[in-house]
Design an enzyme around this catalytic site. Sequence first.
Site, short mmCIF file in Angstrom:
data_model
loop_
_atom_site.label_atom_id
_atom_site.label_comp_id
_atom_site.label_asym_id
_atom_site.label_seq_id
_atom_site.Cartn_x
_atom_site.Cartn_y
_atom_site.Cartn_z
N TRP A 196 -4.25 7.01 -1.98
CA TRP A 196 -5.14 6.86 -0.82
C TRP A 196 -5.68 5.44 -0.68
CZ3 TRP A 196 -10.81 6.70 -0.99
CH2 TRP A 196 -11.40 6.80 0.28
N TYR A 197 -5.84 4.71 -1.78
CA TYR A 197 -6.36 3.35 -1.72
C TYR A 197 -5.43 2.47 -0.88
CZ TYR A 197 -9.13 4.71 -5.89
OH TYR A 197 -9.96 5.32 -6.80
N SER A 198 -6.01 1.85 0.12
CA SER A 198 -5.25 0.97 1.02
C SER A 198 -4.05 1.68 1.62
CB SER A 198 -4.79 -0.32 0.30
OG SER A 198 -5.90 -1.12 -0.01
#
Length: 337
Positions: A58-60
Site C-alpha cells: 500500500w505504501y506509495s
Amino acid sequence: MQYIRFGQTGLKVSQLCLGTMSMGSSAWKGWVLDEDDSIPILRRALDLGITFFDMADWYSSGRNEEVVGKNLVRMSARERLVLATKVYYPMSDDPNDRGLSRKHIATAIDRSLARMGTDYVDLYVIHAFDADTPVEETMEALHDTVRAGKVRYLGASTMYAWQFAKMNHVAAINGWTPFVNMQCQYNVLYREEEREMFPYCRDRGIAVTTFSPLARGFLARDAGTARTTHDIYQEFYGDEIDREIARRVNEVAARRGVSKAHVAMAWVGGNANHNIPIVGVAKAAHLDVAVEALGLRLDAAERDFLETPYRPRDEISDQKAVRRPRACGAARDSPIG
C-alpha cells in the site's frame, strides 16, 4: 549492531528494523522520499548493520516495494536481507483488490515479489484484521503462500489481541502456518498493548516489532519531519498527560546530554517487554540516532520517572482511534507500569 532470534523461530534479525513508509513516491504523499533520496538512507542502514526492512504494498501504491526492495537486492546479497512487506489495504478501486480474501492474497503476493525483484519475502504481514473475510479463508491462503515458497514467515499488525489469538488458533487446529510476529504501535505515550497483546506474545513465543517509537514525532519535535508536520495521527497525542511525559523525556535527555529522540527510542528498545523497534527516518542522520539509542540504558529511576504519569487510553485498532479525555489527577486505575 547485534542480531537476535526472531521469537521462537530460527531466524536472526538486526535488533533494529528500518520502516520504509517514507520511501517510494512523493506523488503519493508529499513527505515521501523519491528513489534518489531514498537510496542514501538504505545504503546507510546497511552500513550500520541493519538487515531487517519493513515495507507494504500500500505504501506509495506499490512504488515503495520497487524503490526499497529492488535497491536493497542490488546493494546486498539477498540471503543477508530480511525483507518484510504487508497486505490488506486497497490497491485500486476494484472491490477485490483489498482485504484478506484468498483472491487478493494470491494476487498481492505475486505483485509484491515482482515489484521487489525477489522470489520470496522473508516476512509477510497482514496490515490489519479483515472482518469481512472468514479467518479460515485468510489463514489457509497465507499458508499456501508459504507452501509455494513465496513466503518464509507470517506476521500480523494492528488488531486486538483476541483477533490475533483467534487467527493463530484457527491455524493451529488446521495444521496451517501460524503467525510468528505481531507488529504494533508502542511508545512511552501509548502502552495499551502491555495489557493483553504483549503477554499473549510472550506466552506463545511470538516476536514483537513496534512502530512509532517517537509517538509520530510528538516526543522529538526537534527531530520533526515533513511527515510529522502533516501526520493526521498527531491529533491522537497532545493532551495534558502526553505533554507532561514529553516534558520528562526532555528533562532526562538534558541530564544525559542526548536528544529527546535518544531517550524515547531507548525507552522502547530497552523495555522489559522485549521488542524490535521499527524506526522510520527522513534522512540518514536519523538512523544514526536510532542506533546510538540502542546503546543507551535508562536506569530504573529514569524509567519510573517517565512512566509514572501514564493513564489508560483507547486502543488503536486498524489504525483508528477515538481519544478518551485523560487528566493528570485521574485515579491510577491502570495495571500498566
